[in-house]
Design a protein around this motif. Structure first.
Motif, mmCIF file in Angstrom:
data_model
loop_
_atom_site.group_PDB
_atom_site.id
_atom_site.type_symbol
_atom_site.label_atom_id
_atom_site.label_comp_id
_atom_site.label_asym_id
_atom_site.label_seq_id
_atom_site.Cartn_x
_atom_site.Cartn_y
_atom_site.Cartn_z
ATOM 1 N N ARG A 108 0.835 -1.246 -0.018
ATOM 2 C CA ARG A 108 -0.085 -0.046 0.109
ATOM 3 C C ARG A 108 0.693 1.286 0.058
ATOM 4 N N ARG A 111 2.154 1.928 -3.435
ATOM 5 C CA ARG A 111 1.240 2.456 -4.238
ATOM 6 C C ARG A 111 1.022 3.950 -4.079
ATOM 7 N N LEU A 112 1.180 4.311 -2.743
ATOM 8 C CA LEU A 112 0.935 5.764 -2.459
ATOM 9 C C LEU A 112 2.005 6.514 -3.030
ATOM 10 N N THR A 115 1.679 7.214 -6.590
ATOM 11 C CA THR A 115 0.673 8.148 -6.831
ATOM 12 C C THR A 115 1.300 9.538 -6.554
ATOM 13 N N GLY A 151 -2.770 12.276 -2.919
ATOM 14 C CA GLY A 151 -2.601 10.951 -3.152
ATOM 15 C C GLY A 151 -3.335 10.052 -2.484
ATOM 16 N N THR A 155 -5.973 7.616 -3.930
ATOM 17 C CA THR A 155 -5.671 5.846 -4.005
ATOM 18 C C THR A 155 -6.854 5.276 -3.314
ATOM 19 N N LEU A 158 -9.313 2.491 -5.071
ATOM 20 C CA LEU A 158 -8.393 1.431 -5.295
ATOM 21 C C LEU A 158 -8.130 0.612 -3.905
ATOM 22 N N GLU A 159 -7.608 1.270 -3.174
ATOM 23 C CA GLU A 159 -7.275 0.382 -1.585
ATOM 24 C C GLU A 159 -8.770 -0.180 -1.102
#
Length: 529
Positions: A108, A111-112, A115, A151, A155, A158-159
């Motif tokens: 996670r 991904r952050l 972003t 961000g 996200t 999606l999370e």
């Protein structure tokens, strides 16, 4: 400076200017990736230090200067270099890697970070299109906390979808194994009650409890997927909340047959705004439960118990208390240092009080009875009741002979009062008693007065107060000063301030002697100033 060299220098500085975002993604991780939390911590850090306020203003001046075309390339690069140094240092005290709360490169987090990098690149691209790429790169660095917030917002969908897969797996496992679910919530005492209940059930019922403070959607899904096995009869789910609707959402796929409300207080008041809002959020756990266990020592919970009992929906209401005998379960302290247990006003047993939380034990006993245990079986397990890790746990350090009371996972007024009472009971006449604390947080408008009251209360039982960090320093010191003004009722002789818990421990090691007692009351991760 040559054009090519200037371009290389500008690119390097533009890239380095994005590094401050790492500080704020670490804050985001510590705050459970909740959108809206970064701004509060940004304000907290810049209110706490004049140096940080000055750096913020200096950085703004340098940023504006980087957009003034008449300065020329060389001046722009100098201004950019100064601004980059300013950004890397700001806010002073908030580190990149972290000391107590290190950045964990989970999926996670990756991904952050990607972003945030994309947002930074887009900002720089806009600057390139209008002819000031370095200025816009520096702007995104200056606004790092805002970009991390963006961000988190970007996200979140999606999370939620990714986590939904684990929730679906957990839901299917619950439906297949079909344990009786005990849901536990409250402003505090959730983990302690959960551990007490698991201890009481051990040996009689096959029970699994969510570990540590795994009390949100992701933590409970993980607990079920990794720990719930065929044959499990009871699943004990601690349920926390940061806002309205969160517990209701948990109960939609983990419906508790038994709901337990341990306490009501100002914990997370800054998120909810009022205790009435906190109560409404906590009561979401009762909506599907056939049995509700409620601690009626809190007036709002007592009124809620009465309202639930009078509602149309049929449910069993079990009242517990540490004061009243005209309830279903009472665990009441006596003058001999014991806790006396009553069922329906009739004495069942008694145990040494130690540091056991009476109402948490009463809640656990009531839940154990509803899980099928007899009074005799409960009595057989009482000797095994112990405090969870970092919650009023005591031990004597062999090397120094100093007794330590570890209450570092507490951050509520009632828990702090219990901890000070535990400190007051310990140590001989010659013992020096220390309290090490950064105070309590997330109490909203009550944070200052509650920490002021804590500082004043420390003055009555401790010889030395060591205030950690700056977050609640003023309130604790002023409360302690009021205690010291009352010489007759005050024990406190010295108040010290240190920058972090490591410095506090070093101070204790220098001054504490065998037989002394140290209370570590709460601990804040280093994303607090």
């Amino acid at each position: 400076m040559g054009h090519e060299l200037a371009v290389v220098a500008a690119v390097i500085m533009g890239v380095i200017a994005q590094l401050p975002a790492v500080k704020w993604v670490r804050v985001a991780q510590r705050e459970h990736y909740l959108p809206g939390r970064i701004g509060g911590f940004f304000a907290l850090w810049f209110r706490a230090s004049f140096i940080n306020q000055a750096l913020l203003v200096v950085g703004l001046i340098l940023l504006v200067g980087s957009f003034v075309h008449s300065f020329g390339t060389d001046v722009h690069l100098v201004l950019a270099a100064l601004l980059v140094l300013c950004l890397l240092a700001t806010p002073v005290g908030l580190g990149f890697r972290g000391r107590t709360s290190k950045l964990a490169l989970t999926s996670r987090m990756k991904r952050l970070l990607v972003t945030v990098g994309v947002i930074d690149a887009l900002v720089t691209l806009i600057g390139w299109l209008i002819g000031v790429p370095l200025g816009f790169a520096l702007l995104s660095g200056y606004l790092a906390s805002l970009i991390v917030e963006l961000g988190l917002i970007a996200t979140q969908p999606l999370e939620d979808r990714l986590l939904g897969r684990y929730v679906d797996d957990a839901t299917e496992r619950l439906l297949r194994i079909r344990p009786k679910v005990v849901g536990i919530t409250g402003s505090f005492g959730k983990t302690t009650t959960k551990n007490y209940l698991a201890t009481l059930l051990e040996g009689s019922v096959r029970a699994i409890a969510s570990p540590a403070s795994f009390n949100n959607r992701g933590g409970l899904a993980r607990s079920i997927n990794e720990r719930l096995v065929p044959g499990t009869e009871v699943f004990i789910a601690e349920m926390g909340t940061f806002g309205p609707g969160e517990i209701a959402a948990l109960c939609s796929w983990i419906p508790p047959q038994i709901a337990v409300l341990t306490a009501l207080g100002p914990v997370h008041l800054e998120r909810f705004g009022s205790e009435a809002s906190i109560l409404r959020a906590k009561l979401e756990i009762t909506e599907q439960a056939s049995v509700v266990i409620i601690n009626v020592d809190y007036p709002r919970l007592a009124l809620a118990a009465k309202a639930l009992a009078g509602s149309v929906t049929e449910r069993k209401i079990i009242k517990v208390s540490a004061i009243q005998l005209d309830v279903d379960v009472t665990v009441k302290p006596n003058e001999e240092g014991e806790l006396v247990i009553y069922l329906g006003g009739q004495k069942l047993d008694k145990i040494d009080a130690g540091d056991i939380a009476p109402t948490n034990l009463a809640c656990a006993i009531a839940a154990a009875l509803e899980c099928g245990l007899t009074g005799e079986a409960i009595c057989a397990r009482l000797a095994f009741i112990a405090s969870p890790a970092n919650r009023l746990v005591t031990a004597v350090v062999p090397e120094s002979g100093v007794e330590v009371i570890d209450d570092t996972y507490n951050s509520n007024p009632a828990g702090a009062r219990r901890a000070l009472a535990a400190l007051d009971r310990r140590g001989g006449e010659t013992a020096t008693k220390f309290v090490v604390t950064p105070g309590m947080v997330e109490l909203g408008k009550r944070q200052y007065p509650e920490n002021y009251a804590l500082g004043k209360a420390v003055g009555r039982v401790a010889d030395e107060l060591i205030v950690v960090a700056k977050t609640n320093r003023a309130a604790l010191i002023e409360g302690a000063a009021e205690a010291q003004a009352d010489a007759q009722g005050c024990r406190l002789t010295r108040v010290l301030t240190v920058k972090d818990r490591t410095a506090a421990i070093a101070q204790v090691k220098r001054t504490a002697k065998p037989g002394d007692v140290v209370l570590y009351e709460n601990d804040l991760p280093d994303h607090y100033p």
